[in-house]
Design an enzyme around this catalytic site. Structure first.
Site: not given
Length: 575
Positions: A81, A111, A243, A335, A338, A388, A474
């Site tokens: 792959y 991409h 990746n 608060y 404190r 990834f 995905e």
């Protein structure tokens, strides 16, 4: 960094194939990456202080061994792959040998689909350095030649322009890392260091004004100007470059460092607010916190105790202000005073957890498929996995955002108390003269309130969302890119809120004069007054606020008091 210093790192040597190693004699301190020992501070230093990088000799050997595995795959015509197949849904498509290099080039081009403003040069340097560190682990199959060119580019500020939007955080930060690689291929844009000179005529002289800045320019032109040839990708290298979770993790490291810096200063500023409000440090007594011994809570209480009234430790811890209300009859404080150790403490503990996860992440291999050169079983020399996926850094950055925003919530309430005469016994809005004619700190408090409200929206966790992408290959993603970006937005807001509290607390101390506080808090007050004078009547407030924001961003509030805090209390122990 000065213009001269920047200019000194812009000329590219004739050979770009020699990588500085830890056996070299560098001209300046170089950070040697090995894929295993990078820290958030070192990464930040590379990005923002323009440190150079190299590789250890061990890492160089590991990278070479990893690449040999890929070369053997190609030689033996195995199907793997991303080496000789398509990507995602196209993973079943076998690619011919003559198209293996084009496959990688097409991957980067297709991409590089990010959008929005560019990351700053410094943040992109962190991104590139982190990608180099990951590749140095030897599990990606990168060639030494390509890694060498990436190191040369970083060391000489030949940095691609990377848009901030477009990652879903699995399979890693594909869009941003593709843009990071695209410039090295001579496409897209890179940052160019531009010098300009202008003349300004005064009455009798002509003044020459030189400026220096980085601006985007076509990458092909930048590479040509610096006599660097575009990168030629070998099989598997495009995938090796994109990746991973480096966009999320590099921004996350900046958020972590800034978060830790502002958190410990929030303790310091809260101490000054308590003093100005004539509060009691009794709630910070060790017995209280040993009874509920969370590390962060005890750490915060220690800081507060070491700044406030405690004559038993010496004259420097004697506060005239504290003595002035010793018998006031008040039993306990609100608060936000404190409970400061209890609320600030969990922030410290959360940041410590974030540091553990991010430190592991920046020294992790996040490629797919992964190469294991030392694996004896040939079936497992290359394995498709899921490192990834950005869920780890995405989740911790959502935690960080929620934690740090709480510092702003507490601080804004203390700002309200300082400004409200019914709560502070100080003049309304901290202005002693002509209240009504003068408005004092009325609107800086409104600014703090607005930022707190904005943070409440930004704190919605990005990582609880997921949208299936890539034709359902995905089918779960982390959305970590937005988790990282909004964490930095929240930090911008919180740094401003704490700065406003610092201004108000310093003004409150002034309004209690001639009484003096403890020596550490007087040092803190002095630090503020060196930048911002006491407010006697209304003036333009934005410059004062910006100066105090700079004090917080630079850690000056901590620096003012750290010598009065035992070194063992300077930081939380590691998980």
């Amino acid at each position: 960094m000065t213009t001269a210093a920047l200019s000194s790192i812009l000329s590219v040597p004739e050979s770009t194939d020699s990588i500085p190693t830890d056996s070299s004699a560098p001209e300046a301190p170089t950070i040697y990456l090995d894929g295993n020992s990078l820290t958030p501070e070192l990464l930040y230093d590379i990005g923002f202080n323009f440190r150079k990088v190299g590789l250890t000799k061990v890492a160089l050997k590991t990278v070479s061994e990893g690449r040999k595995v890929i070369d053997d795959v190609i030689k033996n015509d195995q199907t793997v792959y991303g080496v000789n197949t398509g990507f995602g849904l196209f993973s079943q498509v076998r690619i011919s040998k003559e198209n293996l290099k084009k496959l990688q080039l097409n991957l980067i081009r297709s991409h590089a689909a990010g959008i929005g403003p560019y990351l700053s040069l410094q943040r992109t340097r962190m991104l590139l350095a982190l990608r180099i560190n990951v590749l140095a682990k030897g599990h990606s199959g990168i060639t030494v030649s390509t890694l060498s060119k990436m190191i040369t580019a970083l060391n000489h500020n030949l940095i691609s322009c990377v848009p901030i939007k477009g990652t879903v955080g699995a399979s890693g930060d594909l869009a941003q890392l593709a843009h990071l690689a695209l410039g090295l291929l001579g496409e897209g844009e890179m940052w160019h260091h531009e010098h300009t000179e202008a003349c300004r005529n005064n009455e009798n002289t002509t003044e020459h004004i030189k400026t220096s800045q980085f601006r985007p320019m076509p990458a092909s032109k930048v590479l040509e100007l610096h006599q660097m040839k575009p990168l030629q990708l070998q099989p598997k290298e495009g995938l090796a470059l994109i990746n991973g979770t480096q966009f999320i993790a590099s921004l996350g490291c900046e958020a972590l460092i800034r978060g830790e810096r502002v958190a410990r200063q929030t303790d310091v500023v809260a101490a000054m607010s308590l003093e100005a409000l004539k509060g009691t440090p009794a709630a910070y007594h060790p017995s209280v916190h040993q009874a509920r011994p969370h590390d962060g809570q005890m750490y915060s209480a220690n800081i507060l105790r070491n700044l406030l009234h405690n004559p038993s430790k010496g004259d420097e811890y004697l506060s005239q202000i504290a003595n002035s209300h010793h018998n006031c009859g008040k039993v306990q404080d609100a608060y936000t005073l404190r409970c400061a150790p209890q609320v600030h403490g969990i922030v410290h503990d959360t940041l410590r957890f974030c540091r553990k996860i991010l430190t592991t992440e920046i020294n992790s291999a996040t490629d797919n498929p992964m190469v294991f050169a030392n694996e004896t079983n040939p079936r497992y020399k290359i394995i498709s996995g899921g490192n990834f996926h950005g869920e780890y850094p995405a989740k911790v950055l959502d935690y960080l955002a929620i934690a740090v925003s709480e510092l702003g919530n507490m601080s804004e309430r203390r700002i309200e108390r300082l400004n409200n005469p019914a709560l502070s016994e100080l003049p309304a809005f901290l202005v002693a003269k002509d209240g009504g004619l003068n408005n004092g700190f009325m609107i800086p408090h409104c600014t703090a309130a607005a930022l707190v409200s904005e943070n409440k929206v930004l704190c919605h966790p990005s990582s609880v969302d997921s949208l299936s992408t890539s034709a359902a290959k995905e089918d779960h993603v982390s959305m970590g890119g937005f988790a990282a970006r909004k964490a930095l937005q929240i930090l911008d807001n919180v740094e401003t809120i704490i700065a406003i509290e610092l201004m108000c607390a310093a003004q409150g101390i002034d309004l209690l004069r001639p009484l003096k506080s403890t020596l550490p808090l007087e040092e803190l007050h002095k630090t503020v007054r060196e930048q911002v004078p006491k407010l006697e009547e209304d003036r333009f407030m934005k410059p004062d606020m910006e100066k105090c924001v700079d004090l917080i961003k630079q850690g000056k509030a901590w620096d003012a008091v750290k010598d009065y805090i035992p070194i063992r209390n300077h930081s939380l122990s590691k998980l």
